[in-house]
Design a protein around this motif. Sequence first.
Motif, PDB file in Angstrom:
ATOM      1  N   TYR A  19      40.112   8.679   7.277  1.00 54.53           N
ATOM      2  CA  TYR A  19      39.335   8.904   7.960  1.00 54.53           C
ATOM      3  C   TYR A  19      38.083   9.309   7.398  1.00 54.53           C
ATOM      4  O   TYR A  19      37.834  10.600   6.508  1.00 54.53           O
ATOM      5  CB  TYR A  19      40.075  10.258   8.324  1.00 54.53           C
ATOM      6  N   TYR A  70      29.100   5.555  12.891  1.00 58.52           N
ATOM      7  CA  TYR A  70      30.444   5.045  13.925  1.00 58.52           C
ATOM      8  C   TYR A  70      31.221   5.341  14.905  1.00 58.52           C
ATOM      9  O   TYR A  70      30.738   7.325  14.813  1.00 58.52           O
ATOM     10  CB  TYR A  70      32.013   4.421  13.025  1.00 58.52           C
ATOM     11  N   GLY A  71      31.718   5.254  16.427  1.00 57.23           N
ATOM     12  CA  GLY A  71      31.966   6.074  17.542  1.00 57.23           C
ATOM     13  C   GLY A  71      33.444   6.569  16.843  1.00 57.23           C
ATOM     14  O   GLY A  71      33.552   7.761  17.708  1.00 57.23           O
ATOM     15  N   SER A  72      33.597   6.441  15.452  1.00 59.83           N
ATOM     16  CA  SER A  72      34.844   7.638  15.873  1.00 59.83           C
ATOM     17  C   SER A  72      35.087   7.795  14.096  1.00 59.83           C
ATOM     18  O   SER A  72      34.726   6.938  13.314  1.00 59.83           O
ATOM     19  CB  SER A  72      36.080   6.311  16.495  1.00 59.83           C
ATOM     20  N   GLY A  73      35.891   9.369  13.857  1.00 63.97           N
ATOM     21  CA  GLY A  73      35.771   9.255  12.534  1.00 63.97           C
ATOM     22  C   GLY A  73      37.575   8.367  11.637  1.00 63.97           C
ATOM     23  O   GLY A  73      37.127   8.576  10.708  1.00 63.97           O
ATOM     24  N   PHE A  74      38.325   7.794  12.480  1.00 61.79           N
ATOM     25  CA  PHE A  74      38.999   7.220  12.487  1.00 61.79           C
ATOM     26  C   PHE A  74      38.861   6.030  12.383  1.00 61.79           C
ATOM     27  O   PHE A  74      38.458   5.540  12.903  1.00 61.79           O
ATOM     28  CB  PHE A  74      40.304   7.415  12.657  1.00 61.79           C
ATOM     29  N   PRO A 126      30.188  13.501  15.643  1.00 61.27           N
ATOM     30  CA  PRO A 126      29.479  12.326  17.147  1.00 61.27           C
ATOM     31  C   PRO A 126      28.692  12.144  16.886  1.00 61.27           C
ATOM     32  O   PRO A 126      28.053  11.633  17.533  1.00 61.27           O
ATOM     33  CB  PRO A 126      30.403  12.856  17.732  1.00 61.27           C
ATOM     34  N   TYR A 144      32.448  13.268   9.401  1.00 64.48           N
ATOM     35  CA  TYR A 144      32.544  12.666  11.075  1.00 64.48           C
ATOM     36  C   TYR A 144      31.164  13.831  11.421  1.00 64.48           C
ATOM     37  O   TYR A 144      32.596  14.743  11.894  1.00 64.48           O
ATOM     38  CB  TYR A 144      33.432  12.229  11.896  1.00 64.48           C
TER      39      TYR A 144
END
Length: 183
Positions: free
Chosen positions: A160, A171-175, A166, A164
């Motif tokens: 993770y 990337y589209g997600s931190g995960f 948005p 992050y």
Amino acid sequence: MKENQISIVFKSFFVIMTVFFSSYVSAQQNYTIDQSPNFWDKVQFGGGLGLGFGSGYTNISVMPSAIYNVNEIVAVGAGLQFGYMYQKNYAESFVWGGSAIVLVNPIPQVQLSAELEQVRVDTDYEQYYNQPSYSDAYWNTALYLGAGYRTGNVTIGARYDVLYDPNKSLYGSGFMPFVRVYF
């Protein structure tokens, strides 16, 4: 008992106790001498490849890396990242940068990781409807904390990005799930 017999018993007891405790003390101070003085014997190479294709879409990434095994529990390393993304009638993007990683294996099957990644993103957006074409270039920093199951040279897990955002992240997600392989 005579004084001479008491002296012999005392001396025997003292000798036995000395031998017993000296072996205990030496057992507590066993040092392991590294049998592989060569730096390269402790280095492993690995990385990742990414390919994505679709109708008017291409995504290619190459991420070589290397780690140095400090001991059986801790490894430190560095990696490079190169990427190319193209989406027809939308954008073309180049990504390049590097990362530093620390791996900790508290037990052989569990791997914890911390990875600091710094990448440059250069994107050219095409003209879209009434919007003019334009370019965007920025640096993206990510700090991934992760955990995974390790078997042999392969680790499967998730990480993770604690930095992050948005609105700014690449990337589209931190995960992000991962498969990590080092040879």
